[in-house]
Structures are given as C-alpha cells and as structure tokens.
Design a protein around this motif. Structure first.
Motif, PDB file in Angstrom:
ATOM      1  N   SER A 275     -47.553 -72.397 -76.340  1.00  0.00           N
ATOM      2  CA  SER A 275     -46.958 -73.034 -74.788  1.00  0.00           C
ATOM      3  C   SER A 275     -47.454 -71.843 -73.824  1.00  0.00           C
ATOM      4  O   SER A 275     -46.748 -70.746 -73.964  1.00  0.00           O
ATOM      5  CB  SER A 275     -45.716 -73.414 -74.911  1.00  0.00           C
ATOM      6  N   ASP A 276     -47.777 -72.407 -72.668  1.00  0.00           N
ATOM      7  CA  ASP A 276     -47.830 -71.434 -71.438  1.00  0.00           C
ATOM      8  C   ASP A 276     -46.589 -71.582 -70.782  1.00  0.00           C
ATOM      9  O   ASP A 276     -46.252 -70.742 -69.813  1.00  0.00           O
ATOM     10  CB  ASP A 276     -48.988 -71.938 -70.618  1.00  0.00           C
ATOM     11  N   LEU A 277     -45.729 -72.565 -71.027  1.00  0.00           N
ATOM     12  CA  LEU A 277     -44.509 -72.820 -70.510  1.00  0.00           C
ATOM     13  C   LEU A 277     -43.474 -71.975 -71.004  1.00  0.00           C
ATOM     14  O   LEU A 277     -42.701 -71.375 -70.177  1.00  0.00           O
ATOM     15  CB  LEU A 277     -44.271 -74.214 -70.470  1.00  0.00           C
ATOM     16  N   TYR A 278     -43.199 -71.987 -72.156  1.00  0.00           N
ATOM     17  CA  TYR A 278     -42.013 -71.467 -72.952  1.00  0.00           C
ATOM     18  C   TYR A 278     -42.343 -70.275 -73.402  1.00  0.00           C
ATOM     19  O   TYR A 278     -42.467 -69.697 -74.551  1.00  0.00           O
ATOM     20  CB  TYR A 278     -41.612 -72.183 -74.087  1.00  0.00           C
ATOM     21  N   GLN A 279     -42.344 -69.245 -72.480  1.00  0.00           N
ATOM     22  CA  GLN A 279     -42.812 -67.975 -72.735  1.00  0.00           C
ATOM     23  C   GLN A 279     -41.604 -67.137 -73.324  1.00  0.00           C
ATOM     24  O   GLN A 279     -40.499 -67.499 -72.915  1.00  0.00           O
ATOM     25  CB  GLN A 279     -43.572 -67.112 -71.510  1.00  0.00           C
ATOM     26  N   GLN A 280     -41.955 -66.035 -73.961  1.00  0.00           N
ATOM     27  CA  GLN A 280     -40.595 -65.544 -74.427  1.00  0.00           C
ATOM     28  C   GLN A 280     -39.487 -65.100 -73.316  1.00  0.00           C
ATOM     29  O   GLN A 280     -38.319 -65.116 -73.511  1.00  0.00           O
ATOM     30  CB  GLN A 280     -40.906 -64.201 -75.312  1.00  0.00           C
ATOM     31  N   VAL A 281     -39.721 -64.562 -72.113  1.00  0.00           N
ATOM     32  CA  VAL A 281     -39.208 -64.101 -71.086  1.00  0.00           C
ATOM     33  C   VAL A 281     -38.296 -65.314 -70.805  1.00  0.00           C
ATOM     34  O   VAL A 281     -37.090 -65.084 -70.819  1.00  0.00           O
ATOM     35  CB  VAL A 281     -39.724 -63.420 -69.944  1.00  0.00           C
ATOM     36  N   ILE A 282     -38.938 -66.245 -70.617  1.00  0.00           N
ATOM     37  CA  ILE A 282     -38.126 -67.613 -70.127  1.00  0.00           C
ATOM     38  C   ILE A 282     -37.056 -68.079 -71.331  1.00  0.00           C
ATOM     39  O   ILE A 282     -36.034 -68.426 -71.063  1.00  0.00           O
ATOM     40  CB  ILE A 282     -39.235 -68.712 -69.949  1.00  0.00           C
ATOM     41  N   LEU A 283     -37.650 -67.954 -72.593  1.00  0.00           N
ATOM     42  CA  LEU A 283     -36.748 -68.284 -73.933  1.00  0.00           C
ATOM     43  C   LEU A 283     -35.448 -67.407 -73.967  1.00  0.00           C
ATOM     44  O   LEU A 283     -34.388 -67.900 -74.096  1.00  0.00           O
ATOM     45  CB  LEU A 283     -37.505 -68.298 -75.093  1.00  0.00           C
ATOM     46  N   ASP A 284     -35.768 -66.066 -73.404  1.00  0.00           N
ATOM     47  CA  ASP A 284     -34.662 -65.175 -73.458  1.00  0.00           C
ATOM     48  C   ASP A 284     -33.580 -65.327 -72.517  1.00  0.00           C
ATOM     49  O   ASP A 284     -32.378 -65.362 -72.665  1.00  0.00           O
ATOM     50  CB  ASP A 284     -35.198 -63.672 -73.434  1.00  0.00           C
ATOM     51  N   HIS A 285     -34.131 -65.775 -71.324  1.00  0.00           N
ATOM     52  CA  HIS A 285     -33.221 -66.032 -70.070  1.00  0.00           C
ATOM     53  C   HIS A 285     -32.371 -67.198 -70.409  1.00  0.00           C
ATOM     54  O   HIS A 285     -31.427 -67.499 -69.965  1.00  0.00           O
ATOM     55  CB  HIS A 285     -33.995 -66.196 -68.686  1.00  0.00           C
ATOM     56  N   ASN A 286     -32.774 -68.445 -71.003  1.00  0.00           N
ATOM     57  CA  ASN A 286     -32.201 -69.725 -71.381  1.00  0.00           C
ATOM     58  C   ASN A 286     -31.018 -69.251 -72.397  1.00  0.00           C
ATOM     59  O   ASN A 286     -30.031 -69.940 -72.075  1.00  0.00           O
ATOM     60  CB  ASN A 286     -33.267 -70.486 -72.192  1.00  0.00           C
ATOM     61  N   LYS A 287     -31.372 -68.261 -73.202  1.00  0.00           N
ATOM     62  CA  LYS A 287     -30.591 -68.261 -74.244  1.00  0.00           C
ATOM     63  C   LYS A 287     -29.348 -67.105 -74.026  1.00  0.00           C
ATOM     64  O   LYS A 287     -28.091 -67.383 -74.160  1.00  0.00           O
ATOM     65  CB  LYS A 287     -31.121 -67.357 -75.635  1.00  0.00           C
ATOM     66  N   ASN A 288     -29.853 -66.092 -73.192  1.00  0.00           N
ATOM     67  CA  ASN A 288     -28.516 -65.158 -72.564  1.00  0.00           C
ATOM     68  C   ASN A 288     -29.051 -65.037 -70.934  1.00  0.00           C
ATOM     69  O   ASN A 288     -29.630 -64.200 -70.489  1.00  0.00           O
ATOM     70  CB  ASN A 288     -28.729 -63.588 -73.044  1.00  0.00           C
ATOM     71  N   PRO A 289     -28.764 -66.110 -70.430  1.00  0.00           N
ATOM     72  CA  PRO A 289     -28.762 -66.063 -68.848  1.00  0.00           C
ATOM     73  C   PRO A 289     -27.997 -65.040 -68.132  1.00  0.00           C
ATOM     74  O   PRO A 289     -26.881 -64.644 -68.489  1.00  0.00           O
ATOM     75  CB  PRO A 289     -28.250 -67.640 -68.408  1.00  0.00           C
ATOM     76  N   LYS A 290     -28.654 -64.689 -67.150  1.00  0.00           N
ATOM     77  CA  LYS A 290     -28.092 -63.417 -66.225  1.00  0.00           C
ATOM     78  C   LYS A 290     -27.386 -64.038 -65.098  1.00  0.00           C
ATOM     79  O   LYS A 290     -27.599 -65.194 -64.660  1.00  0.00           O
ATOM     80  CB  LYS A 290     -28.954 -62.714 -65.606  1.00  0.00           C
ATOM     81  N   ASN A 291     -25.887 -63.544 -64.867  1.00  0.00           N
ATOM     82  CA  ASN A 291     -25.302 -63.950 -63.554  1.00  0.00           C
ATOM     83  C   ASN A 291     -25.054 -65.491 -63.724  1.00  0.00           C
ATOM     84  O   ASN A 291     -24.670 -66.301 -62.851  1.00  0.00           O
ATOM     85  CB  ASN A 291     -26.132 -63.719 -62.393  1.00  0.00           C
ATOM     86  N   PHE A 292     -24.629 -65.953 -65.000  1.00  0.00           N
ATOM     87  CA  PHE A 292     -24.223 -67.209 -65.101  1.00  0.00           C
ATOM     88  C   PHE A 292     -22.656 -67.136 -65.140  1.00  0.00           C
ATOM     89  O   PHE A 292     -21.902 -67.225 -66.065  1.00  0.00           O
ATOM     90  CB  PHE A 292     -24.502 -67.658 -66.627  1.00  0.00           C
ATOM     91  N   ARG A 293     -22.254 -67.157 -63.764  1.00  0.00           N
ATOM     92  CA  ARG A 293     -20.703 -66.934 -63.706  1.00  0.00           C
ATOM     93  C   ARG A 293     -20.637 -67.190 -61.979  1.00  0.00           C
ATOM     94  O   ARG A 293     -21.404 -67.311 -61.350  1.00  0.00           O
ATOM     95  CB  ARG A 293     -20.437 -65.595 -63.785  1.00  0.00           C
ATOM     96  N   GLU A 294     -19.015 -67.538 -61.671  1.00  0.00           N
ATOM     97  CA  GLU A 294     -18.997 -67.721 -60.340  1.00  0.00           C
ATOM     98  C   GLU A 294     -18.778 -66.028 -59.847  1.00  0.00           C
ATOM     99  O   GLU A 294     -19.095 -65.282 -60.316  1.00  0.00           O
ATOM    100  CB  GLU A 294     -17.864 -68.421 -60.264  1.00  0.00           C
ATOM    101  N   VAL A 295     -18.894 -66.051 -58.465  1.00  0.00           N
ATOM    102  CA  VAL A 295     -18.659 -64.634 -57.791  1.00  0.00           C
ATOM    103  C   VAL A 295     -17.236 -64.555 -57.184  1.00  0.00           C
ATOM    104  O   VAL A 295     -16.920 -65.443 -56.756  1.00  0.00           O
ATOM    105  CB  VAL A 295     -19.751 -64.419 -56.982  1.00  0.00           C
ATOM    106  N   GLU A 296     -16.769 -63.419 -57.076  1.00  0.00           N
ATOM    107  CA  GLU A 296     -15.621 -62.948 -56.173  1.00  0.00           C
ATOM    108  C   GLU A 296     -15.973 -63.093 -54.927  1.00  0.00           C
ATOM    109  O   GLU A 296     -16.900 -62.607 -54.409  1.00  0.00           O
ATOM    110  CB  GLU A 296     -15.163 -61.803 -56.660  1.00  0.00           C
ATOM    111  N   GLY A 297     -14.999 -63.526 -54.069  1.00  0.00           N
ATOM    112  CA  GLY A 297     -15.125 -63.594 -52.636  1.00  0.00           C
ATOM    113  C   GLY A 297     -16.195 -64.325 -52.094  1.00  0.00           C
ATOM    114  O   GLY A 297     -17.053 -64.004 -51.013  1.00  0.00           O
ATOM    115  N   GLU A 298     -16.607 -65.401 -52.772  1.00  0.00           N
ATOM    116  CA  GLU A 298     -17.674 -66.249 -52.483  1.00  0.00           C
ATOM    117  C   GLU A 298     -17.778 -66.673 -50.946  1.00  0.00           C
ATOM    118  O   GLU A 298     -16.734 -67.229 -50.572  1.00  0.00           O
ATOM    119  CB  GLU A 298     -17.724 -67.640 -53.389  1.00  0.00           C
TER     120      GLU A 298
END
Lengths: 150, 410
Positions: A5-28
C-alpha cells in the motif's frame, strides 16, 4: 494474498500505534472540536500560544481511523514551536499535496516528513481523514469553536 | 451440500449480473455492500434500454399512441408491485424516489394531522431516514418522540415497546430489518400491538422487502416504505404502500402537475391517490425497470433466494466469528444477511480501504444509523451484507482479507 500500500506506510502505522502529543496541554489558550460527519471521526486540538503568536505546546484528543490519527500526531510534531502564520502555511501546503495540487518531491514547500501523506491522493475518500486534524488546527487558530468538514 | 442450497445455482445467477464480472483495482470485484445498493441483472438493464430506445414517451399526459403505451407499462409496474407485496388494489402503491422519500411523505402528509402532545414511536435501530423526519415533526408540532430500546444482542425490546404504547400514540414507525444489526423484527406482532393502541403503523421495509417475501395483508401494516435500487432495480425509484382509505384522507406532499383535478387561479382540487402523491413527471424509465426487477426476483423465487441468503449468513457468521479480535455487533436469532463487526486491530475505515485494495467493496462507517453506533458504543462498524448472488468463496476471501488487515496493523 500479497498486499502493498502507498497509503499505510510504516511511519503512518507507527504514528497510529504510538501517537505523539495525544494529550491535552497545560494552560490551553486555543482549542477546537473537529468532526467528520462522513465517518464519525472526532478530533480535538489543544494549543498553548504565547503573546508573540508562537505555538508553545499542542496536543490532540478524540478518536479516528489510522490516517486521521497519524496525521494529527505528525501535525502536532510539525507545528510545535512554529508561529500561527507558519502553521497556517503548512496547512495550505499539506492540503494542496493531498488533493494533488502540490508535488511534494518538488521544492518550495515546508512539508518535510509530512510528505509521507502524499499517497492519500490516490484514495479520494480518505483525503478528509488526512486533513481533519489540520482543519481543526486552523479552526483553533481562528478560535471558531468547532468545525465540520464536508 | 445443504438440502436448501442444492437447487440454487449461484454461478448461473451471477451470469445475469454484468457488474459482477467487473474488476476493482485490477482485482475481480467481491461485492459485499448489498444493504447499501444492489447490482442490476441484464433483464432490468435491457428493459430500461428498450423503453428508452424504442418505447419512450411521457406517462399520464400524452394522448398519442406512444404516451398511452408508456402509461400502460408504467401502470403495469404498479400492478406488479401490488401483487409482489400482496397489496391488492394497485392504487395503494405510490412511486417515490426511494424509501427516504416514502418515509418523508408520511411524515409531511400524515404528519399534518398530528398535534402537540401526540406521540410517535420509533426504535433505537432506525436508519436516519426513519429518525430525522420525526425529530423535525417533534420540533415543528410539539409531538412527542419515543424510542423502543434495543438489547445487547440487537433484539428489539417488545416489553419496552408495550410500555411506550398508549392512548396518545398516533404512529409507530419501525424497520422490518436493521441495516446495521441485521435484526429481523416481528412486524406482525408490532402491527397488532400498534393497532390495539389505536395507532397507525409505518414499516421501513428497505432491508426486508428485497430479501424475504412481503405480505402487507398478512402484516396488516398501514404503510410500507422501500427502495428499488436495493432490489436490483435502477436508482431513483421507491415505493410507499399505504392503505387506500388512509391515503385518501391525507393531504398532498409535493405539489405541482399531475396531482390535481382542476386548478383555477383561486383554488385547486386534488387527484385521488396514488396520483395525489406523484406530482411532476414520474421516473418512468426507473419504474418500468423496477417492474422488470420484480419479474426477475419472482423468476428466481423469493423463498429460494431467502433460504440461500440465510446459508450465506450462517456461513459468514461462522467464518468471521473465527477471525481474531472480531466482534459481531447484532446477534439476534432472526437476522437478515447482514454482518456488522468491530475489528480490534483497525478502525472500520482502514479495514475497508485495505479490503478495497484487494477488490472487496464493503462499507465502513455509521451506516446512516448513528443512534445504533451510540447504543453499541462504537464510532463505526465494518459491514458485510449479502445478496443471493454472493458465494461462500467470497466470504472466505473476505476472511483472508481481514487477516491481511490484522497483519498490516499488527
């Protein structure tokens, strides 16, 4: 059965599994709820912007498919530390790339690793998945409260 | 081979459907989205072609030969529909653009007789087309909308229904079969209870009419709505069956040409049903194609189709039930050939994208039934929905495809 697949590249699969900044932020200071009525994906963007318009921190919450989640994850990584104006430019470039109006292999843009999403253009029904977080980011910048992508 | 499937030659059936030899992404099409829409047999395609290339004229207007013959063919389709539903009098068949319009017709026309405080009952397994029109009536007229709960297995709560019925109930509008859960509801009993409470009953037959024999006299329902394109006919045609005396008491919904008796600049008198509800030039090609679709399913035999589809459902339930991390949503004892599921490994949209790359057309999403998603606590489901032209080998291929999804996201 083989599958590539051109769509489900490893980088995308990795970010799906372990997303970065999947959280709220302080002092929004900025936030927006984004909603894709077609699939029911919901993403909320949380941001803390300083007096000079610099994105000090950004995160996201909600639920969605792998493409929308990976896109949100990589977006937060890429806009953190940027000004609101720079973030908006990135949105415009990203949008042009996924609808096929910008060739990521050519120069003159700031997409960097976000170019991994270029394959989405081959899957028209998934373009909104890739852009949901971005539309929601722009909504947060504009402080309009919520956005629905049609 | 199962006794019931022995006489059913699915390969012979498949040869009737040109689309089934199509390729998708360079792969043979495996079409498992029949709850959304069905493919058309050559008999239907050819009938529309013949009407449009050899017999075409407007219906119910032209007093020339072509127009009169076209009108006859149009009315033949109405008669075929009445016979197909065991409706008796063909004047009880109104052609609409689809089930959605049929439901809206009842909401807008019958709905005008309702007043604040009157109650309408729907269920928690309705399509948006049988939810939104009633919410709008509620907001406009102040009618009260009540919702029959659904159990964890996807079964409609008949106790819950009994509790909601009361002297203020004016209309019950429920689906005969859920487009997500597959649940087949006990329509006859639902109708009996509604009538006992003095209410009228509208049945959404979009998912049942194409798959099991329908007998509106036996059901005794007041209205039945369904779409043509889900029963192998062209898009743009649907049906509202209504008992004549009720239809005759209802005001027009859409107004214009072909639904009047006389019009002066001051006032208009309206035609009798069904014309009263068929304003404008009707979709003659589609209606005539729909008549051909009824002939086609009759020639195959509704009961044979239904029995074969049940074997597909049983097989699919067994095979998909064996896929790791797959949870079937909707486990009612009586189901249409629809299997909705949640796969632990991936979101429904990612599942269907990968399946599509393999040639499998399936729907992932909320299926225009968000209240069902909310009831079962999922944002979306992946759905396989079968027709009598599907094969067990296609279900095996789907299971292999799901293994591929699990590998990709593993």
């Amino acid at each position: 059965m083989s599958y590539q697949s051109d769509l489900y590249q490893q980088v995308i699969l990795d970010h799906n599994k372990n997303p970065k900044n999947f959280r709220e932020v302080e002092g929004e200071t900025h936030s927006c709820d984004g909603y894709n009525p077609l699939c029911g994906d919901k993403i909320k963007i949380h941001m803390r912007v300083d007096d000079r318009g610099l994105i000090e921190d950004v995160g996201f919450s909600g639920s969605g498919c792998a493409i929308s989640k990976a896109s949100a994850s990589m977006m937060t990584v890429n806009v953190k530390g940027k000004t609101l104006g720079e973030a908006r430019t990135l949105f415009e470039e990203f949008h042009k790339m996924v609808v096929g109006e910008l060739d990521a292999k050519g120069g003159g843009h700031h997409l960097g690793r976000l170019a991994i999403f270029e394959g989405v253009r081959e899957y028209p029904s998934r373009i909104k998945c890739a852009t949901l977080a971005w539309h929601t980011l722009v909504c947060a910048i504009d402080k309009t409260g919520e956005t629905t992508i049609e | 081979m199962d006794k019931k499937t022995a006489p059913f030659d699915v390969d012979k059936i498949r040869a009737d459907f040109p689309m089934l030899s199509a390729k998708v992404n360079g792969k043979p099409l495996v079409y498992l989205d029949n709850a959304a829409t069905t493919h058309k047999p050559l008999a239907v395609i050819e009938r529309v072609r013949r009407f449009e290339s050899e017999q075409y004229a407007t219906v119910r207007r032209g007093s020339y030969a072509l127009g009169e013959r076209a009108t006859e063919m149009f009315e033949e389709a109405r008669k075929k529909t009445a016979d197909f539903l065991n409706a008796g009098d063909p004047r009880q068949i109104i052609f609409t653009s689809g089930a959605t319009q049929s439901l809206n017709l009842v909401a807008h026309s019958f709905g005008k007789s309702l007043k604040a405080g009157d109650e309408i009952i729907i269920s928690n397994m309705e399509h948006h087309a049988n939810t939104v029109p009633w919410q709008i009536l509620r907001d406009e007229l102040g009618v009260v909308l009540r919702v029959i709960p659904v159990g964890d297995d996807g079964v409609l709560s008949m106790e819950g229904y009994a509790k909601l019925l009361g002297p203020k109930t004016r209309l019950v509008s429920v689906t005969a079969a859920s487009n997500v859960l597959g649940t087949v509801n006990p329509v006859k009993e639902i109708v009996r209870m509604a009538h006992s409470a003095g209410a009228k009953i509208l049945v959404d037959g979009a998912q049942s009419v194409p798959h099991v024999r329908t007998d509106v006299k036996d059901w005794d329902c007041d209205f039945l709505a369904f779409s043509g394109h889900k029963i192998y006919a062209p898009t743009g045609v649907g049906v509202l069956f209504g008992k004549y005396e009720i239809l005759d008491s209802m005001p027009p919904y859409v107004t214009g040409g072909d639904m009047i008796n006389t019009v002066t600049l001051e006032r208009t008198t309206f035609a009798k049903p069904p014309q009263r509800f068929e304003a404008g030039t009707p979709a003659a090609s589609q209606v005539i194609g729909f008549g051909a679709a009824i002939d086609y399913v009759n020639s195959v035999g509704m009961d044979k189709m239904a029995a074969y589809e049940q074997t597909l459902l049983d097989y699919g339930t067994r095979v998909l039930g064996g896929v790791k991390g797959l949870r079937i949503i909707g486990n009612a004892p009586h189901k249409a050939a629809i299997i909705s599921f949640w796969l632990e490994a991936a979101h429904p949209h990612d599942v269907v994208t990968i399946l599509d790359d393999l040639g499998i057309s399936m729907r992932g999403g909320h299926h225009c039934a968000q209240p069902v998603m909310q009831r079962f606590g999922v944002p979306a489901t992946t759905r396989a929905s079968f027709s009598f032209y599907n094969k067990t080998s296609e279900i095996d291929f789907l299971a292999e495809g799901l293994q591929k999804v699990i590998e990709v996201f593993g």
